[in-house]
Structure formats: C-alpha cells, structure tokens
Design an enzyme around this catalytic site. Structure first.
Site, short mmCIF file in Angstrom:
data_model
loop_
_atom_site.label_atom_id
_atom_site.label_comp_id
_atom_site.label_asym_id
_atom_site.label_seq_id
_atom_site.Cartn_x
_atom_site.Cartn_y
_atom_site.Cartn_z
N ARG A 74 42.97 22.82 40.79
CA ARG A 74 44.25 23.02 41.85
C ARG A 74 43.95 22.43 42.94
O ARG A 74 42.73 22.47 43.51
CB ARG A 74 44.24 24.85 41.78
CG ARG A 74 44.53 25.29 40.60
CD ARG A 74 44.70 26.75 41.16
NE ARG A 74 45.22 27.59 39.70
CZ ARG A 74 46.21 27.96 39.33
NH1 ARG A 74 47.19 27.16 39.53
NH2 ARG A 74 46.40 28.70 38.16
N GLY A 113 53.25 24.69 42.46
CA GLY A 113 52.41 23.95 43.62
C GLY A 113 52.53 22.29 43.09
O GLY A 113 52.56 21.67 44.06
N THR A 134 54.06 25.54 32.45
CA THR A 134 53.17 26.78 33.02
C THR A 134 53.62 28.08 32.04
O THR A 134 54.78 28.11 31.35
CB THR A 134 53.75 27.26 34.48
OG1 THR A 134 53.45 28.65 34.59
CG2 THR A 134 55.25 27.10 34.58
N ASP A 136 53.94 30.88 33.14
CA ASP A 136 54.62 31.78 33.87
C ASP A 136 56.22 31.67 33.59
O ASP A 136 57.04 32.48 34.08
CB ASP A 136 54.37 31.88 35.42
CG ASP A 136 52.92 31.98 35.57
OD1 ASP A 136 52.10 32.33 34.59
OD2 ASP A 136 52.39 31.36 36.52
N ARG A 171 46.85 57.92 23.20
CA ARG A 171 46.19 57.48 24.45
C ARG A 171 47.69 56.66 25.13
O ARG A 171 48.56 56.19 24.62
CB ARG A 171 45.30 56.42 24.48
CG ARG A 171 43.92 57.16 24.29
CD ARG A 171 42.92 56.14 24.12
NE ARG A 171 41.67 56.77 24.28
CZ ARG A 171 40.49 56.05 23.85
NH1 ARG A 171 40.48 54.75 23.17
NH2 ARG A 171 39.42 56.84 23.96
N GLY A 179 51.50 35.93 34.84
CA GLY A 179 52.74 35.49 35.55
C GLY A 179 52.99 35.24 36.78
O GLY A 179 53.88 34.85 37.33
N ARG A 275 43.90 53.98 29.32
CA ARG A 275 43.07 52.67 29.18
C ARG A 275 44.14 51.56 29.68
O ARG A 275 45.07 51.36 29.67
CB ARG A 275 42.62 52.53 27.88
CG ARG A 275 41.60 53.71 27.08
CD ARG A 275 40.32 53.47 27.81
NE ARG A 275 39.19 54.57 27.19
CZ ARG A 275 39.44 55.63 27.33
NH1 ARG A 275 39.77 56.21 28.26
NH2 ARG A 275 38.49 56.31 26.88
N GLN A 283 45.75 33.93 27.59
CA GLN A 283 46.99 33.67 27.37
C GLN A 283 47.43 32.36 27.68
O GLN A 283 48.62 31.74 27.14
CB GLN A 283 48.01 34.64 28.56
CG GLN A 283 47.80 36.27 28.11
CD GLN A 283 48.38 36.95 29.36
OE1 GLN A 283 49.43 37.31 29.49
NE2 GLN A 283 47.13 37.48 30.08
N ARG A 284 46.42 31.42 27.97
CA ARG A 284 46.53 29.82 28.59
C ARG A 284 45.98 29.21 27.50
O ARG A 284 45.87 28.04 27.57
CB ARG A 284 46.26 29.79 29.70
CG ARG A 284 47.05 30.20 30.87
CD ARG A 284 46.91 29.61 32.33
NE ARG A 284 45.59 28.91 32.77
CZ ARG A 284 44.97 29.04 33.55
NH1 ARG A 284 45.47 29.94 34.59
NH2 ARG A 284 43.83 28.39 33.97
#
Ligand code: F6P
Length: 357
Positions: A74, A113, A134, A136, A171, A179, A275, A283-284
């Site tokens: 980045r 970005g 991405t 996201d 639970r 995201g 929990r 996730q990536r």
C-alpha cells in the site's frame, strides 16, 4: 512491438494472477510482439525501478494461484506528492522509469486508493489501463470486482461452520466480515450463510433493535442466533457524531473491533452466551473461485484488446452484464456503497433478516 508495464497495488485478493495472465495471453495470441515489465510490490516498484522482465512462462499455471506473482504494497495516495525520506519526488520517479523503459502503457490492478494514483499518472501523461480488484466490491463504475466472489465463498463457509456449533451450544455468534467501509461482502455472505442479523456500515444499527431480533428468535424457540457484522458496522449514535467526536471515541476504544463491542452489549442486555469469530485475511487468501477465474480472465482479455487498439485512460469494468470502459477520472476518489433501499436489502428484510434499523 508493445512494451507493457504491469503492477498490483493495495491489499491483495484472489484472481490477480488470473487477470494478469488474461492480459498477457490476449496480447501474445494477437501475434503482436510484446515485452512485459512487472514492477514489484505495487507502486513502490515503479517509483524505485524494481522490475522483472516477464515471459510467457511466468504466466503459465497461475490461473488458479492466489496472491500476486508481482507482490503488492500500500502506498497511500495522499503521500504520493510528498518526497520520500531521501527527498525523492515519487511522481517524477514513476514517470522517469516509465519513459526510461519506453513503455507504451502500464496496466495497474487495484482498488480505490490505487485508482486515485492511476488517474494521477494518466493526468501526468502516462498511458494507463486498470483492472478492478478488491474483495470489498466498492469500486465505483463496475458492478463487480474480482476477488469479491471468492471472498464471499470464504466468509460464507465460515458462517456455515459457525452455524453448526452455534446450534449445538445455543449461543449467539457474531461473524465479523471484511469490507472496509462498505457492506457488500457482509450482505452477500450473510444472506448466503443464513445469518439472522446483518449489520453493515450503510445502515447504522440500534443495539436495542438487534437485541429485540435475538429475543424474538428465542421466543419462537430458536436457541441460537447468527449475526454477520461488517468490520465497518456503526451504531446510530456513532453515526450521528461529528468526524472529530468519532475520532476521539476511537482513540480511546477498548475493543479489538466493533464485533466485540456489540457482543458485550448483547451479552449484558440478554444474559446470553455470545462469541465472536473473525475470519480476517483468510477472506483474501487461497485460490480464486471459478467465477473469479472466468471474470478476471475476461477483464484481462479486454484490457489486452484495449492496449492493442491504443485505448488508454480507462478501467475495464462490468456494468449490466457487459464489460465496459470506464474513464479513470470518473472512478478515482468515488466509493460504491450498498444502497439502504436497494432491492436486495428489501428482499433480505422480506426473508426476516434484521439490519438492526
Ligand atoms: O480492501 C481490502 C481489505 O481486505 C479490507 O476489506 C480490509 O479492511 C483491509 O483490506 C485490510 O487491510 P490490511 O491488509 O492492510 O490489513
């Protein structure tokens, strides 16, 4: 002869390799001689002239491979105009490296970005073509980004696994989904995993409404509740704060992330066992799903075609089931967010999913 630069910038995701392979395959299948210069670790490679000349062999066998063969990093857009620690003008350095290698164009794969800097390079006179990556799915100008569907699969698998243990123990479980500031990933994984409550940044939640939804489930005899919570989820009270007030609150924040704050509140208000599970960067990771392999390959092929036609200054996007060229100046600095009154939100509500609003 075409001389093409290529770089992957920002957080990685699945199908970056598939997309680059798509570009190179299209160019080499055209019969036009081509030289590929791969800049390493995102814009850093272009700034400091770190590159590798790539051949067809580098792109062979990478359709299914996660991550990026070029590495990524980045480099915040707001720092691009500031000299580095040795006084180097980064923008000028990128231009010089581009001209030194006599590139015809640079292909840039990235998210929000990355697109701001890509557009700046276009304004500075470089030929740029970009591809939307991405998990996201928050890039303006495209209905879909590659990486997104693979991440939805992983987050959904996580919710599926949590379902069985939540049911055994009766639970309340929160699965925190990535995201950044948008809720596409949480919304889709939440619906796919059968979450009972979905909290996304675009719909600030009221904790009492969340608790009501849990209580209603208990009254109906359901012993467990699953919440899919976006990492950027925000309460109605916090959403009403000014930027300054919110920053101050976050400076003293005692929780590792928003899910833990929500969990504590639910526990206090209901006495139930709560929990939190955070799949995080899984996730990536891993191989791109078949959808992303096809999608990224298609975008890559179209980017290759644009380069052959000399069409520069565009992101290759996807709108209304068609691949389209989106001017970079339209993409840069704009975020695509979930519309709170969109069909999918209304449909989720018809299914009984609570958004805590
Ligand atoms: O933009 C992709 C993303 O994975 C976001 O979902 C998440 O907020 C962020 O990157 C995490 O960034 P980093 O890899 O720098 O921790």
């Amino acid at each position: 002869m075409k001389r093409i630069g290529m770089l992957t910038s920002g957080g990685d995701c699945q199908a970056l390799n598939a997309a680059m392979r798509g570009v190179v395959k299209c160019l080499s299948c055209s019969g036009e001689p081509v030289e590929i210069y791969g800049f390493l670790e995102g814009y850093k490679g272009l700034i400091y002239g770190n590159f590798r000349m790539l051949t067809g062999a580098d792109f062979s066998g990478i359709l299914t491979k996660g991550g990026t063969i070029l590495g990524s990093s980045r480099t915040p857009f707001k720092l691009m105009r500031e000299p580095d620690e040795n006084g180097l003008d980064k923008v000028e350095a990128m231009k010089q490296n581009y001209y030194k290698l006599r590139l015809d164009c640079i292909v840039i794969l990235g998210g929000n970005g990355t697109h701001k800097t890509a557009n700046m390079l276009r304004e500075e006179g470089l030929n740029v073509v970009t591809l939307p990556k991405t998990i996201d799915n928050d890039l303006w100008g495209t209905d879909m980004t590659f990486g997104f569907q693979s991440a939805v699969n992983i987050a959904t698998d996580c919710i599926d696994c949590i379902h069985t243990t939540a049911a055994s123990h009766g639970r309340v479980f929160i699965v925190e989904v990535m995201g950044h500031k948008v809720g596409y990933l949480t919304l889709n994984a939440g619906m796919a995993g059968g979450a009972d409550i979905i909290l996304i940044p675009e719909i600030p939640y009221d904790i009492n409404k969340v608790v009501d939804a849990i209580k209603k489930r208990s009254e109906r005899g359901s012993k467990f509740t699953i919440l899919a919570v976006a990492e950027g989820a925000i309460s109605k009270e916090d959403a009403a704060l000014s930027k300054k007030e919110y920053k101050k609150k976050m400076a003293d924040y005692k929780y590792p992330s928003v899910s833990y704050e929500i969990a504590e509140k639910i526990q206090k208000k209901t006495g139930l066992d709560v929990r939190v599970t955070v799949p995080g960067h899984t996730q990536r990771g891993g191989s791109p799903c078949p959808y992303d392999r096809v999608f990224a390959s298609r975008l890559g092929a179209q980017a290759g075609r644009m380069i052959l036609n000399g069409e520069y200054g565009f992101m290759v996007g996807y709108k209304n089931r068609e691949i389209v060229k989106v001017p970079l100046e339209d993409v840069a600095g704009r975020l695509k967010m979930v519309e709170p009154d969109s069909d999918i939100i209304q449909e989720a509500k018809m299914l009984g999913i609570s958004f805590g609003d």
